[in-house]
Design a protein around this motif. Structure first.
Motif, PDB file in Angstrom:
ATOM      1  N   THR A  40      50.098  72.403  21.323  1.00  0.00           N
ATOM      2  CA  THR A  40      50.386  71.166  21.662  1.00  0.00           C
ATOM      3  C   THR A  40      49.442  69.972  21.386  1.00  0.00           C
ATOM      4  OG1 THR A  40      49.581  71.709  23.861  1.00  0.00           O
ATOM      5  CG2 THR A  40      52.039  72.250  23.243  1.00  0.00           C
ATOM      6  N   ASP A  41      49.969  68.875  21.390  1.00  0.00           N
ATOM      7  CA  ASP A  41      49.236  67.629  21.162  1.00  0.00           C
ATOM      8  C   ASP A  41      48.875  67.264  22.653  1.00  0.00           C
ATOM      9  OD1 ASP A  41      49.392  67.071  18.284  1.00  0.00           O
ATOM     10  OD2 ASP A  41      51.379  66.405  18.882  1.00  0.00           O
ATOM     11  N   LYS A  42      47.328  66.873  22.862  1.00  0.00           N
ATOM     12  CA  LYS A  42      46.923  66.710  23.956  1.00  0.00           C
ATOM     13  C   LYS A  42      45.613  65.773  23.770  1.00  0.00           C
ATOM     14  CE  LYS A  42      45.647  68.449  28.430  1.00  0.00           C
ATOM     15  NZ  LYS A  42      45.387  69.630  29.266  1.00  0.00           N
ATOM     16  N   VAL A  43      45.264  64.834  24.664  1.00  0.00           N
ATOM     17  CA  VAL A  43      44.184  64.004  24.354  1.00  0.00           C
ATOM     18  C   VAL A  43      43.061  64.777  25.097  1.00  0.00           C
ATOM     19  CG1 VAL A  43      42.782  61.979  25.074  1.00  0.00           C
ATOM     20  CG2 VAL A  43      45.333  61.851  24.238  1.00  0.00           C
ATOM     21  N   PRO A  44      41.698  65.091  24.323  1.00  0.00           N
ATOM     22  CA  PRO A  44      41.047  65.978  24.910  1.00  0.00           C
ATOM     23  C   PRO A  44      39.953  65.353  26.059  1.00  0.00           C
ATOM     24  CG  PRO A  44      40.166  65.171  23.071  1.00  0.00           C
ATOM     25  CD  PRO A  44      41.159  64.750  23.147  1.00  0.00           C
ATOM     26  N   PRO A  45      39.043  66.053  27.124  1.00  0.00           N
ATOM     27  CA  PRO A  45      38.508  65.299  28.141  1.00  0.00           C
ATOM     28  C   PRO A  45      37.702  64.376  27.805  1.00  0.00           C
ATOM     29  CG  PRO A  45      38.078  67.666  28.170  1.00  0.00           C
ATOM     30  CD  PRO A  45      39.029  67.184  26.757  1.00  0.00           C
ATOM     31  N   PRO A  46      37.630  63.048  28.378  1.00  0.00           N
ATOM     32  CA  PRO A  46      37.069  61.810  27.743  1.00  0.00           C
ATOM     33  C   PRO A  46      35.638  62.062  27.831  1.00  0.00           C
ATOM     34  CG  PRO A  46      37.901  61.402  29.953  1.00  0.00           C
ATOM     35  CD  PRO A  46      38.348  62.776  29.493  1.00  0.00           C
ATOM     36  N   PRO A  47      34.902  61.167  27.172  1.00  0.00           N
ATOM     37  CA  PRO A  47      33.299  61.418  26.936  1.00  0.00           C
ATOM     38  C   PRO A  47      32.747  61.256  28.437  1.00  0.00           C
ATOM     39  CG  PRO A  47      34.373  59.778  25.557  1.00  0.00           C
ATOM     40  CD  PRO A  47      35.280  60.084  26.213  1.00  0.00           C
ATOM     41  N   GLU A  48      33.052  60.483  29.213  1.00  0.00           N
ATOM     42  CA  GLU A  48      32.267  60.319  30.638  1.00  0.00           C
ATOM     43  C   GLU A  48      32.494  61.426  31.463  1.00  0.00           C
ATOM     44  OE1 GLU A  48      34.967  58.378  29.637  1.00  0.00           O
ATOM     45  OE2 GLU A  48      36.344  58.109  31.452  1.00  0.00           O
ATOM     46  N   ARG A  49      33.414  62.377  31.033  1.00  0.00           N
ATOM     47  CA  ARG A  49      33.561  63.714  31.766  1.00  0.00           C
ATOM     48  C   ARG A  49      33.323  64.999  30.979  1.00  0.00           C
ATOM     49  NH1 ARG A  49      38.473  65.039  32.836  1.00  0.00           N
ATOM     50  NH2 ARG A  49      39.862  63.310  32.528  1.00  0.00           N
ATOM     51  N   LEU A  50      32.061  64.569  30.143  1.00  0.00           N
ATOM     52  CA  LEU A  50      31.753  65.593  28.925  1.00  0.00           C
ATOM     53  C   LEU A  50      30.014  65.670  29.130  1.00  0.00           C
ATOM     54  CD1 LEU A  50      33.506  65.075  25.547  1.00  0.00           C
ATOM     55  CD2 LEU A  50      34.144  66.591  27.373  1.00  0.00           C
ATOM     56  N   ALA A  51      29.541  66.863  28.536  1.00  0.00           N
ATOM     57  CA  ALA A  51      28.033  66.659  28.542  1.00  0.00           C
ATOM     58  C   ALA A  51      27.712  67.959  27.536  1.00  0.00           C
ATOM     59  CB  ALA A  51      27.456  67.018  30.041  1.00  0.00           C
ATOM     60  N   PRO A  52      26.760  67.940  26.975  1.00  0.00           N
ATOM     61  CA  PRO A  52      26.382  69.086  26.297  1.00  0.00           C
ATOM     62  C   PRO A  52      25.740  70.165  27.143  1.00  0.00           C
ATOM     63  CG  PRO A  52      24.724  67.369  26.036  1.00  0.00           C
ATOM     64  CD  PRO A  52      25.742  66.951  26.806  1.00  0.00           C
ATOM     65  N   ARG A  96      26.655  65.412  16.370  1.00  0.00           N
ATOM     66  CA  ARG A  96      27.628  65.341  15.041  1.00  0.00           C
ATOM     67  C   ARG A  96      28.984  65.768  15.197  1.00  0.00           C
ATOM     68  NH1 ARG A  96      24.652  68.748  11.238  1.00  0.00           N
ATOM     69  NH2 ARG A  96      22.703  67.910  11.965  1.00  0.00           N
ATOM     70  N   GLN A  97      29.068  66.681  15.745  1.00  0.00           N
ATOM     71  CA  GLN A  97      30.386  67.195  15.998  1.00  0.00           C
ATOM     72  C   GLN A  97      31.275  66.492  16.944  1.00  0.00           C
ATOM     73  OE1 GLN A  97      31.594  70.591  14.410  1.00  0.00           O
ATOM     74  NE2 GLN A  97      33.512  69.452  15.088  1.00  0.00           N
ATOM     75  N   GLU A  98      30.386  65.993  17.918  1.00  0.00           N
ATOM     76  CA  GLU A  98      31.388  64.886  18.929  1.00  0.00           C
ATOM     77  C   GLU A  98      31.874  63.898  18.291  1.00  0.00           C
ATOM     78  OE1 GLU A  98      28.794  62.996  21.938  1.00  0.00           O
ATOM     79  OE2 GLU A  98      30.515  63.352  23.608  1.00  0.00           O
ATOM     80  N   ARG A  99      31.046  63.341  17.364  1.00  0.00           N
ATOM     81  CA  ARG A  99      31.747  62.256  16.316  1.00  0.00           C
ATOM     82  C   ARG A  99      33.003  62.475  15.802  1.00  0.00           C
ATOM     83  NH1 ARG A  99      26.217  60.479  15.884  1.00  0.00           N
ATOM     84  NH2 ARG A  99      26.008  61.777  14.171  1.00  0.00           N
ATOM     85  N   GLN A 100      32.845  63.871  15.268  1.00  0.00           N
ATOM     86  CA  GLN A 100      33.981  64.346  14.152  1.00  0.00           C
ATOM     87  C   GLN A 100      35.207  64.818  14.863  1.00  0.00           C
ATOM     88  OE1 GLN A 100      32.287  67.538  11.884  1.00  0.00           O
ATOM     89  NE2 GLN A 100      30.904  66.142  10.709  1.00  0.00           N
ATOM     90  N   GLY A 101      34.921  65.336  16.304  1.00  0.00           N
ATOM     91  CA  GLY A 101      36.085  65.791  17.234  1.00  0.00           C
ATOM     92  C   GLY A 101      35.518  67.257  17.396  1.00  0.00           C
ATOM     93  N   LEU A 102      35.012  67.398  18.812  1.00  0.00           N
ATOM     94  CA  LEU A 102      34.718  68.707  19.125  1.00  0.00           C
ATOM     95  C   LEU A 102      35.955  69.609  18.934  1.00  0.00           C
ATOM     96  CD1 LEU A 102      32.454  67.537  22.025  1.00  0.00           C
ATOM     97  CD2 LEU A 102      31.657  69.000  20.291  1.00  0.00           C
ATOM     98  N   ARG A 115      30.773  57.157  36.678  1.00  0.00           N
ATOM     99  CA  ARG A 115      32.284  57.164  36.430  1.00  0.00           C
ATOM    100  C   ARG A 115      32.431  56.086  35.912  1.00  0.00           C
ATOM    101  NH1 ARG A 115      35.045  61.650  38.760  1.00  0.00           N
ATOM    102  NH2 ARG A 115      34.197  62.290  40.756  1.00  0.00           N
ATOM    103  N   ARG A 116      33.096  55.755  34.735  1.00  0.00           N
ATOM    104  CA  ARG A 116      33.410  54.657  34.213  1.00  0.00           C
ATOM    105  C   ARG A 116      34.940  54.384  33.992  1.00  0.00           C
ATOM    106  NH1 ARG A 116      32.075  54.437  28.692  1.00  0.00           N
ATOM    107  NH2 ARG A 116      31.492  56.237  28.556  1.00  0.00           N
ATOM    108  N   VAL A 117      35.360  53.185  33.982  1.00  0.00           N
ATOM    109  CA  VAL A 117      36.817  52.847  33.883  1.00  0.00           C
ATOM    110  C   VAL A 117      36.841  52.450  32.453  1.00  0.00           C
ATOM    111  CG1 VAL A 117      38.739  51.582  34.576  1.00  0.00           C
ATOM    112  CG2 VAL A 117      37.011  52.109  36.125  1.00  0.00           C
ATOM    113  N   ALA A 122      37.431  57.081  23.880  1.00  0.00           N
ATOM    114  CA  ALA A 122      36.642  55.977  23.454  1.00  0.00           C
ATOM    115  C   ALA A 122      36.258  55.859  22.055  1.00  0.00           C
ATOM    116  CB  ALA A 122      35.281  55.835  24.333  1.00  0.00           C
ATOM    117  N   ALA A 123      35.818  54.833  21.441  1.00  0.00           N
ATOM    118  CA  ALA A 123      35.570  54.966  20.077  1.00  0.00           C
ATOM    119  C   ALA A 123      34.193  55.424  19.856  1.00  0.00           C
ATOM    120  CB  ALA A 123      35.575  53.405  19.626  1.00  0.00           C
ATOM    121  N   PRO A 124      34.050  56.025  18.838  1.00  0.00           N
ATOM    122  CA  PRO A 124      32.463  56.753  18.734  1.00  0.00           C
ATOM    123  C   PRO A 124      31.587  55.947  18.759  1.00  0.00           C
ATOM    124  CG  PRO A 124      34.212  57.438  16.892  1.00  0.00           C
ATOM    125  CD  PRO A 124      34.897  56.386  17.808  1.00  0.00           C
ATOM    126  N   GLN A 125      30.350  56.058  19.393  1.00  0.00           N
ATOM    127  CA  GLN A 125      29.528  55.048  19.329  1.00  0.00           C
ATOM    128  C   GLN A 125      28.385  55.369  18.386  1.00  0.00           C
ATOM    129  OE1 GLN A 125      28.905  55.084  23.675  1.00  0.00           O
ATOM    130  NE2 GLN A 125      30.991  54.526  23.885  1.00  0.00           N
TER     131      GLN A 125
END
Ligand SMILES: [Zn+2]
Length: 236
Positions: free
Chosen positions: A31-43, A57-63, A223-225, A233-236
């Motif tokens: 199913t289509d679903k937005v993945p967890p946002p960057p502020e709730r992710l860590a390596p 590198r992978q985070e920019r392409q989509g984990l 936590r960021r809004v 969020a756009a890749p930085q």
């Protein structure tokens, strides 16, 4: 043993808890679903510099793989519990599979394991252990698919051995299946997937839910809004 009453009828207005169901891979609907946002992710906090680079590198392409804090803790504690004896541990990764912007990704929500016959270089489920495993699966509270497996290499480093590759090809041959390997002695962890018949590393992120404590590892994430309605969020 089944926990009593889980699948029982609703009583006194208590909502009925639906038992989890095993969805066979062939029935899996991505199913289509937005993945967890960057502020709730860590390596993962055990990643070395090289692995961190691959992660970025992978985070920019989509984990392609997200591991819940809960699943991560369970895998790590399982491996650490047999660290002194240098015994391997093993279990299954349970989760869901989704798609976002043409990237198919897996979310590992929990893990399940059972009695193991282990040595320092091999591990397999004990006879009769599968029954325990199905009980463990029964206590998870979501519909899941087996999205892969994990095992440990105490002191040997993270890679897929020939036996591991054969296991992967035999049991986990879908593109979204992953194999996690953890070394509790050297404090290293990596995930792998089969691509074109070869085992390749699959960088993964630890994620936590919106109302969970954002503490992970040594830092507390702010936590960021976000303002982008897309939820990404756009890749930085
Ligand atoms: Zn192995």
């Amino acid at each position: 043993m089944r926990s009593p009453g889980r699948a029982g009828a609703a009583q006194g207005g208590v909502p009925l808890i639906r038992p989890p169901s095993i969805i066979a891979s062939k029935d899996l609907e991505v199913t289509d679903k937005v993945p967890p946002p960057p502020e709730r992710l860590a390596p993962h906090k055990w990643l070395g510099r090289g692995a961190l680079k691959k992660y970025c590198r992978q985070e920019r392409q989509g984990l392609e793989l997200y591991l819940s804090k809960l699943a991560e803790e369970r895998i790590r504690n399982h491996a650490l519990s047999k660290k002194e004896e240098r015994l391997e541990v093993m279990g299954f990764l349970l989760g869901t599979v989704h798609r976002f912007r043409n990237v198919t990704y897996t979310i590992v929500k929990d893990v399940a394991t059972t009695s193991l016959e282990a040595t320092s270089v091999s591990v397999r489920f004990e006879r009769g252990g599968l029954e325990d495993l199905f009980c463990a699966l029964d206590t998870t509270d979501f519909n899941y698919v087996l999205v892969g497996w994990y095992h440990s290499h105490p002191g040997h480093g993270c890679f897929l051995s020939e036996t591991d590759v054969n296991t992967q090809l035999r049991m986990f041959d879908r593109p979204w299946h992953s194999a996690m390997v953890i070394d509790p002695v050297q404090m290293d962890i990596a995930a792998f997937a089969m691509k074109d018949g070869k085992a390749v590393e699959r960088p993964f992120a630890i994620y936590w839910d919106e109302f969970q404590n954002p503490y992970y590892g040594e830092t507390v994430r702010n936590r960021r809004v976000r303002s982008d309605p897309d939820g990404m969020a756009a890749p930085q």
